[in-house]
Design an enzyme around this catalytic site. Structure first.
Site, mmCIF file in Angstrom:
data_model
loop_
_atom_site.group_PDB
_atom_site.id
_atom_site.type_symbol
_atom_site.label_atom_id
_atom_site.label_comp_id
_atom_site.label_asym_id
_atom_site.label_seq_id
_atom_site.Cartn_x
_atom_site.Cartn_y
_atom_site.Cartn_z
ATOM 1 N N CYS A 173 -0.078 -3.053 0.698
ATOM 2 C CA CYS A 173 -1.324 -2.661 1.366
ATOM 3 C C CYS A 173 -2.464 -2.746 0.348
ATOM 4 O O CYS A 173 -3.100 -1.766 0.002
ATOM 5 C CB CYS A 173 -1.183 -1.242 1.930
ATOM 6 S SG CYS A 173 -2.470 -0.833 3.120
ATOM 7 N N CYS A 189 5.077 -5.230 5.726
ATOM 8 C CA CYS A 189 4.927 -3.779 5.541
ATOM 9 C C CYS A 189 6.007 -3.001 6.308
ATOM 10 O O CYS A 189 6.233 -3.249 7.503
ATOM 11 C CB CYS A 189 3.543 -3.368 6.016
ATOM 12 S SG CYS A 189 3.287 -1.598 5.853
ATOM 13 N N CYS A 239 0.516 -7.238 5.909
ATOM 14 C CA CYS A 239 1.030 -6.379 6.984
ATOM 15 C C CYS A 239 2.370 -6.866 7.526
ATOM 16 O O CYS A 239 3.198 -6.066 7.955
ATOM 17 C CB CYS A 239 0.002 -6.274 8.103
ATOM 18 S SG CYS A 239 -1.555 -5.562 7.531
ATOM 19 N N CYS A 255 1.319 1.516 12.235
ATOM 20 C CA CYS A 255 -0.010 1.474 11.617
ATOM 21 C C CYS A 255 -1.131 1.282 12.652
ATOM 22 O O CYS A 255 -1.249 0.228 13.287
ATOM 23 C CB CYS A 255 -0.053 0.344 10.586
ATOM 24 S SG CYS A 255 -1.635 0.245 9.741
ATOM 25 N N GLU A 315 1.019 8.621 -15.979
ATOM 26 C CA GLU A 315 -0.014 8.884 -14.968
ATOM 27 C C GLU A 315 -1.411 8.847 -15.584
ATOM 28 O O GLU A 315 -2.352 8.311 -15.005
ATOM 29 C CB GLU A 315 0.215 10.253 -14.311
ATOM 30 C CG GLU A 315 1.386 10.284 -13.356
ATOM 31 C CD GLU A 315 1.171 9.369 -12.157
ATOM 32 O OE1 GLU A 315 0.052 9.304 -11.635
ATOM 33 O OE2 GLU A 315 2.143 8.703 -11.758
HETATM 34 FE FE1 SF4 Z 1 -1.397 -1.424 5.194
HETATM 35 FE FE2 SF4 Z 1 -1.025 -0.924 7.791
HETATM 36 FE FE3 SF4 Z 1 -0.932 -3.417 6.913
HETATM 37 FE FE4 SF4 Z 1 0.998 -1.701 6.271
HETATM 38 S S1 SF4 Z 1 0.499 -2.473 8.306
HETATM 39 S S2 SF4 Z 1 -0.022 -3.155 4.913
HETATM 40 S S3 SF4 Z 1 -0.157 0.210 6.070
HETATM 41 S S4 SF4 Z 1 -2.715 -2.073 6.881
#
Ligand code: SF4
Length: 357
Positions: A205, A215, A212, A221, A46
């Site tokens: 992201c 994602c 997205c 989102c 970390e």
């Molecule tokens: Fe980021 Fe939302 Fe796109 Fe997912 S959907 S990558 S959380 S902006």
């Protein structure tokens, strides 16, 4: 701005469940600091990963653990050896704090890291997010990390339009981050959730072009639903870049030894060994007797980029006989170092590069 409590309530518990599931199947699993609950290893990774990319950290992490397999080994090390192994990773206050922290763990806690984020934060160099990472990975504490990647994910997820330059807004975001944490099966899910949100921010992201379509939380989102997720996070205060020009005296004896002096602990390259540094060429010349000034060879200047500063470095090389001490009045806090000696010292990256280390 949408009501944070309402937003968070609508996302709980789907967000954590989907993230945990995704981490299991698609997250990162093979980084050397994963698959362990050893707080020493997690803490070391970390600290190294603050301000530094994973690819850069990998070698340093392995070398560090080979030399210091336990927190006791690190606590007993000489400061110069710790800085030497850190050399090139930058942000050297991290290395000094790391050493101090290891000594505190041994002296105050019998060699065992405290097991809560609150107590971990009492140690040198461990801030709230690092403490939360160690506590959630190693001890499954239900506590939220909030580093840059996580802020980006959460502000997009919730379309958080507060300005993170304000401490109050950052506290609000931390409250939301805490609400979104898993509530059940914490022993397994907390480490996985923490890793998942880190992985999502690092791989999907991302700051410029979030993927997205890939994602796992796209249906939740609000940033994506707004049509412009990249506009989050909002932070108005930007650090200004600055530039600094420095002249470096690269004094080298005919037997290959170089003159290095230790930098003051505060300021650029704090505590590292370095060529003598001057504000400009005039200052450098003024430090040398006239008989040596003609022997200076200018090395092509170059720019070394720090996070918020560009250093314009102009090295001047001076090759001397093997016993130059009388001709050259070098500062008292320096010494001649042969290659075998300087290679293990903490040197700023551009100096190591010039020396071919
Ligand atoms: Fe980021 Fe939302 Fe796109 Fe997912 S959907 S990558 S959380 S902006």
């Amino acid at each position: 701005m949408p009501d944070p409590a309402g937003v968070t309530a609508a996302l709980v518990p789907a967000f954590s469940a989907q993230l945990v599931r995704w981490q299991k199947s698609h997250g990162r699993h093979s980084l050397p600091w994963q698959n362990t609950r050893d707080p020493y290893r997690v803490w070391l990774s970390e600290i190294m990963l603050q301000q530094t990319q994973v690819a850069t950290v990998l070698d340093y992490y392995t070398r560090f653990l080979q030399r210091f397999p336990t927190v006791v080994d690190l606590a007993l090390a000489k400061p110069d050896e710790v800085l030497g192994l850190w050399s090139g990773l930058g942000y050297y206050s991290r290395a000094r704090n790391l050493h101090r922290c290891a000594q505190d763990v041994v002296r105050l806690h019998g060699g065992q890291f405290p097991q809560t984020a609150e107590r971990l934060q009492t140690l040198s160099g461990i801030g709230p997010s690092t403490a939360a990472a160690i506590a959630s990975f190693c001890f499954s504490e239900r506590v939220a990390i909030l580093d840059g990647n996580v802020k980006r994910v959460l502000t997009r997820l919730t379309a958080f339009s507060g300005d993170l330059a304000s401490n109050a807004q950052e506290r609000t975001l931390l409250g939301m981050a805490t609400e979104l944490l898993p509530r059940r099966n914490l022993r397994e899910d907390m480490p996985r959730y923490t890793q998942g949100i880190m992985d999502l921010g690092a791989t999907i992201c991302t700051s410029r072009q979030p993927s997205c379509l890939l994602c796992p939380v796209q249906t939740l989102c609000l940033g994506l639903a707004s049509g412009a997720p990249e506009r989050f996070p909002i932070k108005t205060r930007k650090l200004k870049r600055s530039a600094l020009s420095l002249s470096l005296l690269w004094a080298e004896r005919s037997d290959g030894a170089v003159w290095l002096e230790r930098r003051p602990v505060t300021g650029i390259w704090g505590g590292l060994y370095c060529f003598p540094v001057f504000a400009g060429e005039d200052e450098l010349l003024a430090a040398l007797p006239a008989s040596l000034q003609d022997r200076l060879q200018a090395v092509p200047p170059f720019v070394h980029v720090l996070t918020h500063k560009d250093l314009r470095l102009s090295p001047m090389r001076l090759v001397l006989s093997a016993r130059p001490a009388r001709a050259l009045q070098l500062p008292e806090d320096g010494a001649w170092f042969g290659r075998d000696d300087w290679i293990v010292l903490g040197l700023p990256a551009p100096i190591r590069k010039l020396l071919g280390g």
